[in-house]
Motif scaffolding. Sequence first.
Motif, PDB file in Angstrom:
ATOM      1  N   PRO A 194      -1.142  -0.661   8.590  1.00 42.39           N
ATOM      2  CA  PRO A 194      -0.193  -1.758   8.777  1.00 42.39           C
ATOM      3  C   PRO A 194      -0.427  -2.945   7.851  1.00 42.39           C
ATOM      4  O   PRO A 194       0.511  -3.708   7.588  1.00 42.39           O
ATOM      5  N   SER A 195      -1.660  -3.115   7.368  1.00 43.44           N
ATOM      6  CA  SER A 195      -1.963  -4.239   6.486  1.00 43.44           C
ATOM      7  C   SER A 195      -1.711  -3.935   5.015  1.00 43.44           C
ATOM      8  O   SER A 195      -1.855  -4.821   4.178  1.00 43.44           O
ATOM      9  N   SER A 196      -1.342  -2.707   4.698  1.00 43.12           N
ATOM     10  CA  SER A 196      -1.213  -2.310   3.297  1.00 43.12           C
ATOM     11  C   SER A 196      -0.064  -3.043   2.608  1.00 43.12           C
ATOM     12  O   SER A 196       1.103  -2.852   2.960  1.00 43.12           O
ATOM     13  N   PRO A 197      -0.347  -3.840   1.563  1.00 42.72           N
ATOM     14  CA  PRO A 197       0.749  -4.488   0.826  1.00 42.72           C
ATOM     15  C   PRO A 197       1.591  -3.473   0.062  1.00 42.72           C
ATOM     16  O   PRO A 197       2.784  -3.703  -0.159  1.00 42.72           O
ATOM     17  N   VAL A 198       0.997  -2.355  -0.317  1.00 43.39           N
ATOM     18  CA  VAL A 198       1.766  -1.320  -1.019  1.00 43.39           C
ATOM     19  C   VAL A 198       2.798  -0.717  -0.076  1.00 43.39           C
ATOM     20  O   VAL A 198       3.982  -0.573  -0.428  1.00 43.39           O
ATOM     21  N   TYR A 199       2.367  -0.356   1.129  1.00 40.89           N
ATOM     22  CA  TYR A 199       3.320   0.181   2.104  1.00 40.89           C
ATOM     23  C   TYR A 199       4.419  -0.836   2.385  1.00 40.89           C
ATOM     24  O   TYR A 199       5.619  -0.506   2.373  1.00 40.89           O
ATOM     25  N   ARG A 200       4.064  -2.076   2.628  1.00 42.17           N
ATOM     26  CA  ARG A 200       5.067  -3.086   2.971  1.00 42.17           C
ATOM     27  C   ARG A 200       6.053  -3.288   1.828  1.00 42.17           C
ATOM     28  O   ARG A 200       7.263  -3.443   2.049  1.00 42.17           O
ATOM     29  N   THR A 201       5.556  -3.280   0.576  1.00 45.90           N
ATOM     30  CA  THR A 201       6.443  -3.469  -0.579  1.00 45.90           C
ATOM     31  C   THR A 201       7.480  -2.354  -0.663  1.00 45.90           C
ATOM     32  O   THR A 201       8.677  -2.603  -0.849  1.00 45.90           O
ATOM     33  N   HIS A 202       7.015  -1.112  -0.517  1.00 50.28           N
ATOM     34  CA  HIS A 202       7.936   0.017  -0.589  1.00 50.28           C
ATOM     35  C   HIS A 202       8.891   0.022   0.605  1.00 50.28           C
ATOM     36  O   HIS A 202      10.075   0.367   0.455  1.00 50.28           O
ATOM     37  N   ALA A 203       8.400  -0.353   1.781  1.00 50.03           N
ATOM     38  CA  ALA A 203       9.262  -0.391   2.960  1.00 50.03           C
ATOM     39  C   ALA A 203      10.360  -1.441   2.796  1.00 50.03           C
ATOM     40  O   ALA A 203      11.539  -1.177   3.070  1.00 50.03           O
ATOM     41  N   VAL A 204       9.997  -2.626   2.341  1.00 48.56           N
ATOM     42  CA  VAL A 204      10.970  -3.700   2.161  1.00 48.56           C
ATOM     43  C   VAL A 204      11.999  -3.312   1.100  1.00 48.56           C
ATOM     44  O   VAL A 204      13.204  -3.591   1.246  1.00 48.56           O
ATOM     45  N   ARG A 205      11.545  -2.658   0.038  1.00 43.86           N
ATOM     46  CA  ARG A 205      12.482  -2.225  -1.007  1.00 43.86           C
ATOM     47  C   ARG A 205      13.516  -1.257  -0.435  1.00 43.86           C
ATOM     48  O   ARG A 205      14.709  -1.342  -0.752  1.00 43.86           O
ATOM     49  N   LEU A 206      13.070  -0.344   0.435  1.00 50.12           N
ATOM     50  CA  LEU A 206      13.998   0.587   1.074  1.00 50.12           C
ATOM     51  C   LEU A 206      14.984  -0.157   1.972  1.00 50.12           C
ATOM     52  O   LEU A 206      16.200   0.125   1.970  1.00 50.12           O
ATOM     53  N   VAL A 207      14.496  -1.103   2.744  1.00 46.36           N
ATOM     54  CA  VAL A 207      15.363  -1.848   3.654  1.00 46.36           C
ATOM     55  C   VAL A 207      16.413  -2.645   2.875  1.00 46.36           C
ATOM     56  O   VAL A 207      17.574  -2.752   3.300  1.00 46.36           O
TER      57      VAL A 207
END
Length: 674
Positions: free
Chosen positions: A110-123
């Motif tokens: 949950p803390s991964s900035p890589v995961y969050r970046t890719h998730a936000v890009r998809l959203v």
Amino acid sequence: MGIHFGGDYNPEQWPEEVWAEDLKLMKAAHVTMVTAGIFSWAKVEPRPGAWDFGWFDRVMDGLAGAGIAVCLATMTASPPPWLSRAHPEILPEDADGRRRWPGGRQHYCPSSPVYRTHAVRLVEQLADRYGGHPALAMWHIGNEYGCHTRHCYCDVSAADFRRWLRERYGTVGALNAAWSTAFWSQAYGDFDEVLPPRTAPTFPNPAQQLDYLRFGDEALRTCYLAEKQVLERVTPAIPATTNLMPQHKPVDAFAWSPHMDTMALDFYQDPYVPDDHVRAGYVFDLMRSARSGQPWMLLEQAPSAVNWRPRNGPKPPGAMRLWSWQAVAQGADAVLFFQWRQSLGGAEKFHSAMLPHGGTDTRIFREVTELGRELASLPGIEGTRSRAEVALLADWHSWWALELDSKPSTALDHSRIALDHYRPLFEAGVACDVLPPQRDLSAYRLVVAPNLYLLTAPDAERLAAYVRDGGQLLVSFFSGIVDEHDRVHPGGYPAPLRALLGLRVAEFWPLDEGRSVGVGGGTYTGRADLWSEALDLEGAEALAHFTDGEPAGRPAVTRHSYGRGTVWYVGTRLEPALMRALLDDVRAAAGVGPVLPGLPPGVQATVREGTGGRYLFLLHHGAEAVEVGLPSPMRDALAGADGAAGDGAAIGAGADAVDRITLGPRGVAVLTEP
């Protein structure tokens, strides 16, 4: 609009020629809403930045053409294989440093900035593409946060935890004081020395563990909010939610509720647990209370069996209908299922669906279709609300702290103890809200506080002020012991509540497994288990005493007048009949009665009212037919809707004006004023 009805729709599992049949059968089943796209990330982005939305455009267009609303998922719940291959640092680790690999779902830190970046890009892609689509009714962010990856202990999480601690405490000195690091030579000289509470030779620091539970909840919520911020910017008029889980320890529903436009829940009642409807009642009341009585959504349940319990029993005939109406009776404005069409492969292929492997000529599909027709026949219920005069307190921080190790007993189970206090109210037919202790309690005649082990000084004063002003309060054992840092309140147990309760807990006497003690005192005579305490009275009066065991002769149940109100204290876990007798007396003193007096055992009664009218719901959880008297002549709306027979047989006043009603096993009646 009516009560929304439908389920998870996963068209990517099927060839396109099946989609037209899906739409036809959804209409036949009275489906009004589906959740779509929850696990579609790998199909809409099969390679990094290579978007393929054409197939999903056709899904959305088809649903819009059929008049079916979409609760559109952000698709971020399960990252595609290419992401973890390119960035293995997004994968979570457990407290022993073992990596959790792809192959299931929710395989991200949950803390991964890589995961969050890719998730936000998809959203952003989804919001830009579908923000104005006629099918879009809501956003479904993520999915069941913290279900599989409850906490991550990797180095990325460690760095994020240190950032969180700096923001919370400011200085390492303040951290040392909060964590009592003088004990066991744990004092830190710098935040960079701090790690997550990974597996240690013996008990980790309890304050560190407690803060990591808080941090873990906030890390998950940060993922949710990163996506919600995109949606609020691009589609500000479209509400957003996510599906919480029942009594889910990693996610504080009360902390999340301000950020959810509508509370939403996944709840899977167990047909092999005879009284699981009581647990459902508690969770449903919590969902309704989290946003001050606002209607909520049952976003997932099973039409019949699930696939993930050791023994997965089907729901017997009528149970799915009864439990769906229970959600509506307790405030739900949507009844949805996982999932629409039963999967042929994958881990959930034996999880039931609205459209089973056997197709339309099945009991499940017939029951689903009939439920959809019933819900559609009563369009006035949505938006109506329930009112309660009793509040039962629940606090995630106390839950987290209570169940850490190195306590007088490790048998204290927050969820079970909460139900021990909720059950007598539910069985008495009393409306109840479930709230955190930080809420305003002044509107309630009675407040029940089970096991608030962690209680801050402001919350303790809030309880005292409530009683001083005339409130009636019941408090149970092992409450008011520690502060927000899991440090014992000085001044003798329970220091912040001593004056309010009129007593001191001289000593804890947790009971060994299988042991019980006697309790005696008028109507409060029977057995108790799990816990006992040696109480010294400081103004309170004893209503019952322990009759055997180490605390024999000591008070077990007390009452104390405080200001214009009264507070009761229970120093043990009373057996169910004893707890019911006590709460019945406490309710009487508070002037709280049931929704409908004289209910037969097994019958639940609730009321929803508003501009849509006033509805009295009767739900029979028993196996034998029962007769229920009504407060005035009323009409069973189910019996008169579109030729439906309903379950309620009118007695004494004709079909349109019923003064008594007979409910069959698993029967449901929705009664209105004629």
